[in-house]
Scaffold this active site. Structure first.
Site, mmCIF file in Angstrom:
data_model
loop_
_atom_site.group_PDB
_atom_site.id
_atom_site.type_symbol
_atom_site.label_atom_id
_atom_site.label_comp_id
_atom_site.label_asym_id
_atom_site.label_seq_id
_atom_site.Cartn_x
_atom_site.Cartn_y
_atom_site.Cartn_z
ATOM 1 N N ARG A 21 0.813 -1.207 0.000
ATOM 2 C CA ARG A 21 0.000 0.000 0.000
ATOM 3 C C ARG A 21 0.859 1.276 0.000
ATOM 4 O O ARG A 21 1.793 1.394 -0.784
ATOM 5 C CB ARG A 21 -0.996 -0.062 1.167
ATOM 6 C CG ARG A 21 -2.020 -1.220 0.997
ATOM 7 C CD ARG A 21 -2.792 -1.514 2.268
ATOM 8 N NE ARG A 21 -3.702 -0.448 2.658
ATOM 9 C CZ ARG A 21 -4.948 -0.312 2.213
ATOM 10 N NH1 ARG A 21 -5.455 -1.171 1.345
ATOM 11 N NH2 ARG A 21 -5.708 0.673 2.662
ATOM 12 N N ASP A 147 -3.527 10.854 9.650
ATOM 13 C CA ASP A 147 -4.837 10.557 9.056
ATOM 14 C C ASP A 147 -5.695 11.789 9.263
ATOM 15 O O ASP A 147 -5.579 12.463 10.300
ATOM 16 C CB ASP A 147 -5.482 9.345 9.755
ATOM 17 C CG ASP A 147 -6.650 8.758 8.968
ATOM 18 O OD1 ASP A 147 -7.606 9.516 8.691
ATOM 19 O OD2 ASP A 147 -6.611 7.564 8.636
ATOM 20 N N TYR A 160 -8.739 4.164 17.117
ATOM 21 C CA TYR A 160 -7.870 4.528 15.990
ATOM 22 C C TYR A 160 -7.783 6.045 15.859
ATOM 23 O O TYR A 160 -6.683 6.601 15.702
ATOM 24 C CB TYR A 160 -8.415 3.919 14.701
ATOM 25 C CG TYR A 160 -7.702 4.390 13.454
ATOM 26 C CD1 TYR A 160 -6.492 3.813 13.066
ATOM 27 C CD2 TYR A 160 -8.223 5.419 12.669
ATOM 28 C CE1 TYR A 160 -5.830 4.246 11.924
ATOM 29 C CE2 TYR A 160 -7.559 5.852 11.527
ATOM 30 C CZ TYR A 160 -6.371 5.267 11.168
ATOM 31 O OH TYR A 160 -5.720 5.707 10.032
ATOM 32 N N MET A 162 -8.257 8.347 18.100
ATOM 33 C CA MET A 162 -7.495 8.906 19.219
ATOM 34 C C MET A 162 -6.002 8.659 19.050
ATOM 35 O O MET A 162 -5.174 9.525 19.362
ATOM 36 C CB MET A 162 -7.987 8.320 20.536
ATOM 37 C CG MET A 162 -9.378 8.779 20.926
ATOM 38 S SD MET A 162 -9.884 8.266 22.586
ATOM 39 C CE MET A 162 -9.800 6.493 22.471
ATOM 40 N N ALA A 163 -5.655 7.472 18.562
ATOM 41 C CA ALA A 163 -4.234 7.159 18.365
ATOM 42 C C ALA A 163 -3.612 8.086 17.330
ATOM 43 O O ALA A 163 -2.490 8.587 17.518
ATOM 44 C CB ALA A 163 -4.077 5.700 17.944
ATOM 45 N N LYS A 164 -4.322 8.330 16.239
ATOM 46 C CA LYS A 164 -3.797 9.226 15.203
ATOM 47 C C LYS A 164 -3.751 10.664 15.701
ATOM 48 O O LYS A 164 -2.835 11.425 15.334
ATOM 49 C CB LYS A 164 -4.635 9.113 13.931
ATOM 50 C CG LYS A 164 -4.426 7.807 13.171
ATOM 51 C CD LYS A 164 -2.988 7.632 12.703
ATOM 52 C CE LYS A 164 -2.836 6.467 11.740
ATOM 53 N NZ LYS A 164 -1.433 6.247 11.329
#
Length: 251
Positions: A21, A147, A160, A162-164
């Site tokens: 990717r 993101d 996800y 929150m992590a980004k």
């Protein structure tokens, strides 16, 4: 973009999650501009070897492979040392490896929390920390693949998102901590590649319709942004370059 390859001899880059990717496209783009590569992968041995063979056929001994589970935090300094030992230097770290899947509130587990936070935030931080002394020697660069959902949370994907969001703050924090010698920036993709499962055609059409450009982007759009931040953005640090066809203009 001007070709500045001759001004940056012998640069080396470690790209995490490089077998597929966006990671693979970024590898091809940086390699085409004269950068030697350390391609990290976890399980995708066949794809990583195929990519390395492809690029080494173009320029001999310009690509090497590094296998590691980035959740094994204690081994991340070893991964960096292996990268440095390949050619005796490290100039660029691209934190691209990521996990992505839904974690609806009420169903999320601590395992999913650890996995998503680990791949999207914890590993990039500790890789950057281990790489910093080596990047310092060559006024190096860290690029984090973020993101658009770091700013606008994705329904059903709170962990996800929150992590980004944490990765965005990490980008800004490390730019302050590691400057002036090391620049730290991020790229935030929008509708570039669809998730490998779970997205209906109607959902894809709706996402594209919400972009200003009314079309899907390509992995090369992200790869060119990474290259720009490495080669052309000497006075940029702590910034997130959004590449989303204008989707973040409004939801």
């Amino acid at each position: 973009m001007s070709d500045t390859t001759t001004l940056h001899p012998n640069q080396t880059a470690l790209i995490t999650g490089a077998a597929h990717r966006i990671g693979a496209t970024t590898a091809r783009t940086l390699h085409a501009h004269g950068i030697d590569l350390l391609l990290h992968y976890r399980h995708s041995t066949e794809a990583a070897e195929k990519l390395a063979n492809e690029l080494n056929a173009m320029r001999a001994d310009s690509v090497r492979l590094l296998q590691a589970d980035l959740h094994e935090t204690g081994k991340l300094p070893v991964l960096i040392e292996q990268a440095v030992s390949a050619w005796g230097r490290l100039d660029i770290l691209v934190n691209n490896a990521s996990s992505f899947y839904p974690t609806p509130v009420g169903e999320a587990t601590t395992h999913e929390w650890d996995d998503l936070m680990g791949s999207n935030l914890k590993a990039p931080f500790f890789l950057s920390q281990a790489a910093a002394p080596h990047l310092l020697q060559h006024r190096g660069v860290i690029i984090n693949i973020v993101d658009i959902h770091a700013e606008q949370p994705l329904k059903g994907h709170p962990i996800y998102s929150m992590a980004k969001a944490g990765l965005v703050m990490m980008t800004r924090s490390l730019a302050r901590e590691l400057g002036p010698e090391i620049r730290v920036n991020g790229v935030a993709p929008g509708a570039i590649l669809w998730p490998e499962q779970g997205l209906e055609e109607s959902d894809k059409s709706d996402i594209i319709d919400r972009t200003a450009l009314k079309r899907q982007g390509q992995p090369t759009d992200i790869a060119r942004a990474v290259l720009f931040l490495i080669r052309e953005a000497d006075y940029m640090t702590g910034q997130i370059m959004t590449v989303d066809g204008g989707r973040s203009l409004g939801y």
